[in-house]
Design an enzyme around this catalytic site. Structure first.
Site, mmCIF file in Angstrom:
data_model
loop_
_atom_site.group_PDB
_atom_site.id
_atom_site.type_symbol
_atom_site.label_atom_id
_atom_site.label_comp_id
_atom_site.label_asym_id
_atom_site.label_seq_id
_atom_site.Cartn_x
_atom_site.Cartn_y
_atom_site.Cartn_z
ATOM 1 N N HIS A 64 0.838 -1.204 0.000
ATOM 2 C CA HIS A 64 0.000 0.000 0.000
ATOM 3 C C HIS A 64 0.874 1.256 0.000
ATOM 4 O O HIS A 64 1.895 1.302 0.697
ATOM 5 C CB HIS A 64 -0.901 0.032 1.245
ATOM 6 C CG HIS A 64 -1.945 -1.033 1.260
ATOM 7 N ND1 HIS A 64 -1.822 -2.188 1.996
ATOM 8 C CD2 HIS A 64 -3.147 -1.110 0.629
ATOM 9 C CE1 HIS A 64 -2.899 -2.939 1.815
ATOM 10 N NE2 HIS A 64 -3.714 -2.315 0.999
ATOM 11 N N TYR B 135 0.107 3.961 1.433
ATOM 12 C CA TYR B 135 0.104 4.583 2.764
ATOM 13 C C TYR B 135 1.129 3.950 3.719
ATOM 14 O O TYR B 135 1.470 4.517 4.748
ATOM 15 C CB TYR B 135 -1.299 4.553 3.403
ATOM 16 C CG TYR B 135 -1.867 3.175 3.677
ATOM 17 C CD1 TYR B 135 -1.393 2.394 4.729
ATOM 18 C CD2 TYR B 135 -2.876 2.656 2.891
ATOM 19 C CE1 TYR B 135 -1.896 1.129 4.971
ATOM 20 C CE2 TYR B 135 -3.403 1.396 3.120
ATOM 21 C CZ TYR B 135 -2.907 0.640 4.159
ATOM 22 O OH TYR B 135 -3.398 -0.609 4.378
ATOM 23 N N GLU B 136 1.624 2.765 3.367
ATOM 24 C CA GLU B 136 2.656 2.147 4.215
ATOM 25 C C GLU B 136 4.019 2.805 3.994
ATOM 26 O O GLU B 136 4.981 2.471 4.674
ATOM 27 C CB GLU B 136 2.759 0.652 3.902
ATOM 28 C CG GLU B 136 1.522 -0.132 4.342
ATOM 29 C CD GLU B 136 1.585 -1.594 3.896
ATOM 30 O OE1 GLU B 136 1.911 -2.452 4.727
ATOM 31 O OE2 GLU B 136 1.307 -1.863 2.710
ATOM 32 N N ALA C 96 -11.107 -3.953 -0.141
ATOM 33 C CA ALA C 96 -12.154 -3.532 0.792
ATOM 34 C C ALA C 96 -12.369 -2.049 0.540
ATOM 35 O O ALA C 96 -11.404 -1.320 0.324
ATOM 36 C CB ALA C 96 -11.688 -3.767 2.221
#
Ligand code: HPA
Length: 282
Positions: free
Chosen positions: A86, A88-89, A116
């Site tokens: 991701h 955001y990681e 999701a």
């Protein structure tokens, strides 16, 4: 500058490493969203690969949510990516999409992505499965497009058309399969908007997303789809609606990751059934 950190030889090296670790030659790749990795466990004649150590593949926590599973699903050779990278990681956008080019070099022709997502469309229910018909690349608007930087023509063209990102025939096949599998009562179709995350959206942001025409919002998928289309893969995207976004200041509802995972647990079997029966028809 947003320069691609990896070159053709890096992708080739990882591909060759994988080819030497499995006899499977998949035509279909599946990227599994949070809590949806169970599909990989259903494969027959499995080979589990941890290409950590190959260039750019450094899963923070290698294990069930950080590995590639090769095998066959209803007679079709597949590779299943359990866990994704991701943005955001803190991963660079080219690292996020790295394995998609590896899939291409492996000979994969079709990519199925699952995620999701929060339901932005007020008529969606928690537990619905949305076939992605289009996307809004919000990080792309802010300069985080995985195709920025040098273009290697061995993968694709400089200026990619994305108005046909999601394959219409695969969407039709998914709808037909959902009917056969008794999933049509909770099947939706719509536009997925990617945000960078990791914060869930404010009320004002959710209202903006509604105005923009988004039906669902999530923190993944779009970079992988862009890179897959660049190298000519057919793409099907499925979002599991795990929560409804909050658009009302009077609401006491709060989105959190545990609720997201709870819904994925509840619907994971249905999603797996849908995807596996669909793969048999590709
Ligand atoms: N927003 C962003 N990403 C998400 C959400 C959401 O509401 N639900 C699951 N992933």
């Amino acid at each position: 500058m947003n320069t691609c950190c990896c070159n053709y030889d890096d992708y080739r090296e990882t591909t060759d490493w994988l080819l030497s670790h499995t006899e499977q030659r998949p035509k279909v790749a599946i990227i599994c969203g949070s809590g949806l990795g169970g599909l990989g466990d259903l494969l027959d004649n499995k080979t589990v690969c941890h290409p950590n150590g190959c260039s750019y593949v450094h899963w923070a926590v290698p294990g069930h949510e950080g590995q590639l599973v090769f095998g066959s699903l209803r007679g079709r050779q597949c590779v299943c990516m359990q866990g994704r990278f991701h943005f955001y990681e803190g991963y660079n956008i080219h690292t996020v999409t790295y394995l998609v080019r590896v899939f291409f070099l492996l000979g994969v022709e079709t990519l199925i992505v699952t995620n999701a997502a929060g339901g932005v469309n007020g008529s969606f229910n928690v537990g619905d499965i949305m076939l992605i018909k289009d996307h809004i690349n919000m990080p792309g608007f802010a300069g985080q497009n995985p195709l920025c930087g040098h273009n290697d023509e061995r993968f694709g063209v400089r200026f990619l058309c994305t108005s046909d990102a999601y394959d219409r025939d695969l969407i039709a096949l998914a709808k037909q399969t959902a009917e056969e599998q008794g999933c049509s009562t909770f099947l939706q179709q719509g536009v997925y908007c990617m945000v960078a995350g990791p914060t869930f959206e404010t009320v004002a942001e959710c209202r903006v997303l509604q105005l923009l025409g988004a039906d669902a919002v999530g923190m993944s998928t779009v970079p992988e789809v862009v890179v897959a289309r660049h190298c000519g893969l057919r793409v099907l995207g499925l979002s599991l609606i795990t929560n409804k976004v909050v658009t009302d200041y009077a609401s006491e509802e709060k989105t959190n990751h545990d609720k997201v995972l709870e819904t994925t647990r509840r619907r994971t079997q249905d999603l797996q059934r849908l995807v596996s029966h669909l793969i048999a028809k590709i």
